[in-house]
Enzyme design. Structure first.
Site, PDB file in Angstrom:
ATOM      1  N   ARG A   7     -10.224 -11.471   2.005  1.00 40.31           N
ATOM      2  CA  ARG A   7     -11.341 -12.726   1.440  1.00 40.31           C
ATOM      3  C   ARG A   7     -10.379 -13.779   1.522  1.00 40.31           C
ATOM      4  O   ARG A   7     -10.954 -15.099   1.479  1.00 40.31           O
ATOM      5  CB  ARG A   7     -11.571 -12.086   0.267  1.00 40.31           C
ATOM      6  CG  ARG A   7     -10.454 -11.954  -0.887  1.00 40.31           C
ATOM      7  CD  ARG A   7     -10.841 -11.133  -2.030  1.00 40.31           C
ATOM      8  NE  ARG A   7     -10.906  -9.676  -1.719  1.00 40.31           N
ATOM      9  CZ  ARG A   7     -11.344  -8.731  -2.500  1.00 40.31           C
ATOM     10  NH1 ARG A   7     -11.570  -9.286  -4.169  1.00 40.31           N
ATOM     11  NH2 ARG A   7     -11.358  -7.460  -2.160  1.00 40.31           N
ATOM     12  N   LYS A  25       0.875  -0.946  -0.108  1.00 41.56           N
ATOM     13  CA  LYS A  25       0.052  -0.101  -0.143  1.00 41.56           C
ATOM     14  C   LYS A  25       0.805   1.446  -0.024  1.00 41.56           C
ATOM     15  O   LYS A  25       2.025   1.091   0.597  1.00 41.56           O
ATOM     16  CB  LYS A  25      -0.802   0.123   1.220  1.00 41.56           C
ATOM     17  CG  LYS A  25      -2.141  -0.855   1.529  1.00 41.56           C
ATOM     18  CD  LYS A  25      -2.556  -0.945   2.623  1.00 41.56           C
ATOM     19  CE  LYS A  25      -3.828  -1.968   2.674  1.00 41.56           C
ATOM     20  NZ  LYS A  25      -4.823  -1.660   1.819  1.00 41.56           N
TER      21      LYS A  25
HETATM   22  N1  BES Z   1      -7.899  -3.875   4.466  1.00 37.94           N
HETATM   23  C1  BES Z   1      -8.254  -3.344   3.184  1.00 37.94           C
HETATM   24  C2  BES Z   1      -9.523  -2.787   3.062  1.00 37.94           C
HETATM   25  C3  BES Z   1      -9.658  -1.274   3.687  1.00 37.94           C
HETATM   26  C4  BES Z   1      -9.464  -0.153   2.980  1.00 37.94           C
HETATM   27  C5  BES Z   1      -9.987  -1.212   5.050  1.00 37.94           C
HETATM   28  C6  BES Z   1      -9.746   1.037   3.602  1.00 37.94           C
HETATM   29  C7  BES Z   1     -10.180  -0.031   5.527  1.00 37.94           C
HETATM   30  C8  BES Z   1     -10.044   1.213   4.987  1.00 37.94           C
HETATM   31  C9  BES Z   1      -8.292  -4.529   2.429  1.00 37.94           C
HETATM   32  O1  BES Z   1      -7.459  -5.724   2.791  1.00 37.94           O
HETATM   33  C10 BES Z   1      -7.654  -4.130   0.902  1.00 37.94           C
HETATM   34  O2  BES Z   1      -6.500  -3.677   0.843  1.00 37.94           O
HETATM   35  N2  BES Z   1      -8.573  -4.312  -0.022  1.00 37.94           N
HETATM   36  C11 BES Z   1      -8.072  -3.838  -1.388  1.00 37.94           C
HETATM   37  C12 BES Z   1      -8.603  -4.705  -2.347  1.00 37.94           C
HETATM   38  C13 BES Z   1      -8.269  -4.506  -3.857  1.00 37.94           C
HETATM   39  C14 BES Z   1      -6.943  -4.760  -3.891  1.00 37.94           C
HETATM   40  C15 BES Z   1      -9.096  -5.293  -4.495  1.00 37.94           C
HETATM   41  C16 BES Z   1      -8.844  -2.257  -1.507  1.00 37.94           C
HETATM   42  O3  BES Z   1      -9.966  -1.988  -1.101  1.00 37.94           O
HETATM   43  O4  BES Z   1      -8.173  -1.620  -2.115  1.00 37.94           O
HETATM   44 ZN    ZN Z   2      -5.332  -5.440   1.932  1.00 39.43          ZN
END
Ligand code: BES
Ligand code: ZN
Ligand code: ZN
Length: 495
Positions: free
Chosen positions: A351, A277
């Site tokens: 997931r 990230k």
């Molecule tokens: N933990 C994150 C989702 C999240 C984002 C929680 C903002 C709280 C605040 C999750 O694991 C994630 O990173 N999801 C990705 C999925 C994507 C790679 C398809 C996302 O939402 O960007």
């Molecule tokens: Zn994630």
């Protein structure tokens, strides 16, 4: 904090602060307003006519040494429109009273519960609100705390109703309020303190106190079982993964009766893994275990409140980090269920750990599944920080959950889980891939999970937008919200 139900005249209550809600659509000549004005020697009319105070929701006016009252301070508390009142709003009003009193360094507060609601409901939600309002997120501050905790919160019934079962209602409200704060504490803990192992320890200690049997599956157990997607997420970290199973002591499995499994995403830190990230706001990913915290909080409260239905909690706890051992985009793994997954993006890790946990819950007899997870940024884009996203295959259960929102105050919005969304996660090389395209990301995440729930009735709640409150509210401190504890507890309790 001691919470008591009292029905004495408010003018006679000795306390540091008396909080008195006033409604927006209540005329100045209304008997209750006139009575308060008289009792206080005209201050109510004075602050109204000077324009100092309008009873808009959660606006406040603090009056020191009100004449005619035994309270040291009077807090006029805007309660919004009468017709919009529900139990959720009463919880927040009690919370705002507690929080204002606390911020004014008061120790004892009396809250005038001017409501027509059933006494039991009112006493319960006001107790929850008081505890939630009294909580602060300054876990590691060494200065400027202390002496700010409230000691006593009195719920005043002005209608002279017999206390009846108010005591029991306060017990229930206290149990739930404490459970919400337990979940908030976990969400606020930094990831150097709250690792998968220390999360398991917290489950053991909180579970022992509340009456839960806690079982912890270790990496070796997961390897034997074939939980390869859960293990694939954990690979990059030196912290070993844990799968925590919570059962209510003495709740015996009745054959043929439904067994609900609550599953909470417990990523104690989500860096994204190899699909790392950006640095900005990455610190918020310490709370990527908010779903797990909600499940622990719920199970702790249910263990004390004894639901009639059978419920268990499952928490996959892992840390998602990049390293020489970490899973890579393009890796293919075989899940516990036997389906293969192509990991396109290691940041879609929630997931992955839930897929194996869902399959495991079914293998140990769960007949109904509810998962709660900070799963997608896409859900935050769709619903912001107000509603959690909900989808699933059990419409009745979703209707029940949604019906309770006016009581719990936790808002749920159903998203469509149409089969046409499934093709976005079709893989060339494996049975399924872990991300779709740019669109409908909250739903494609749900479609992924559905593959593992198959025909077991299942509901998914995406709390990515609502697990943290960055601004703070008059009735609650900034930081983790504990979202889900009230929703999931209420589901199994009547009233
Ligand atoms: N933990 C994150 C989702 C999240 C984002 C929680 C903002 C709280 C605040 C999750 O694991 C994630 O990173 N999801 C990705 C999925 C994507 C790679 C398809 C996302 O939402 O960007
Ligand atoms: Zn994630
Ligand atoms: Zn995550």
């Amino acid at each position: 904090m001691i919470i008591e139900f009292v029905h004495r005249k408010y003018a006679e209550i000795r306390c540091d602060l008396l909080a008195y809600p006033l409604f927006e659509d209540e005329p100045e000549g209304a008997p209750a307003v006139v009575a308060l004005d008289k009792a206080t020697g005209g201050v109510v009319r004075a602050v109204h006519s000077s324009g100092e105070f309008k009873p808009k929701l959660h606006s406040t006016c603090l009056i020191h040494g009100p004449r005619g009252l035994k309270a040291n301070r009077l807090l006029l508390l805007g309660a919004g429109k009468k017709q919009e009142l529900n139990l959720a709003r009463w919880r927040d009003l009690a919370g705002a009273a507690a929080r204002s009193a606390k911020l004014a360094a008061c120790k004892t507060v009396a809250f005038a519960a001017r409501s027509e609601a059933r006494l039991e409901d009112l006493a319960r939600v006001c107790s929850e609100g008081a505890l939630i309002g009294n909580y602060d997120s300054d876990l590691y501050k060494t200065r400027e705390k202390e002496s700010r905790e409230l000691e006593r919160f009195l719920i005043l019934d002005l209608k002279g109703r017999a206390p009846g079962s108010a005591q029991e209602a306060i017990r229930r409200g206290t149990t739930v309020g404490d459970a919400v704060n337990l979940a908030r504490n976990l969400g606020n803990e930094p990831a150097n303190v709250l690792t998968p192992a220390s999360f398991a320890e917290k489950c053991l200690s909180a579970g022992a106190k509340a009456g839960l049997d806690v079982e912890v599956l270790e990496r070796g157990d997961m390897e034997k079982l074939g939980m390869n997607t859960l293990l694939a997420v954990a690979r990059g970290s030196d912290e070993p993964p844990k799968l925590i199973i919570l059962r209510i002591k003495g709740q015996r499995r009745r054959k043929g009766a439904p067994l609900y499994a609550l599953l909470g995403k417990g990523v104690t830190f989500d860096s994204g893994g190899i699909s790392i990230k950006p640095a900005e706001k990455m610190e918020d990913m310490k709370a990527d275990m908010a779903g797990a915290a909600a499940v622990l909080g719920t199970m702790v409260s249910l263990a004390q409140l004894r639901p009639s239905q059978q419920v268990m909690g499952l928490i996959p706890a892992v840390e998602n980090l990049p390293s020489g051992k970490a899973s890579k985009p393009g890796d293919v793994v075989k899940t516990l269920l036997g389906k293969t997954v192509e990991i396109i993006n290691t940041d879609a890790e929630g997931r992955l750990i839930l897929a194996d946990t869902i399959a495991y819950a079914r293998s140990i007899g769960a007949t109904h599944l509810i998962d709660i997870a900070t799963l997608t940024g896409a859900c935050v884009v769709a619903l912001g920080m107000v509603y959690a996203g909900m989808m699933g295959t059990d419409q009745k259960l979703m209707d029940r959950l949604r019906k309770n929102c006016g009581t719990t105050g936790e808002k749920l919005w159903q998203l469509p889980l149409d089969d046409d969304y499934r093709k976005a996660i079709q893989s060339e090389i494996a049975d399924i891939k872990n991300v779709g395209n740019r669109w409908a990301g909250a739903i494609t995440a749900g479609k992924f999970l559905q593959e593992f729930a198959e025909d077991t009735p299942w509901v998914h709640i995406d709390i990515a937008g609502v697990d943290m409150d960055h601004d703070g509210r008059p009735f609650a401190a900034k930081g983790a919200t504990g979202f889900g504890v009230r929703t999931l507890t209420q589901l199994f309790l009547r009233g």
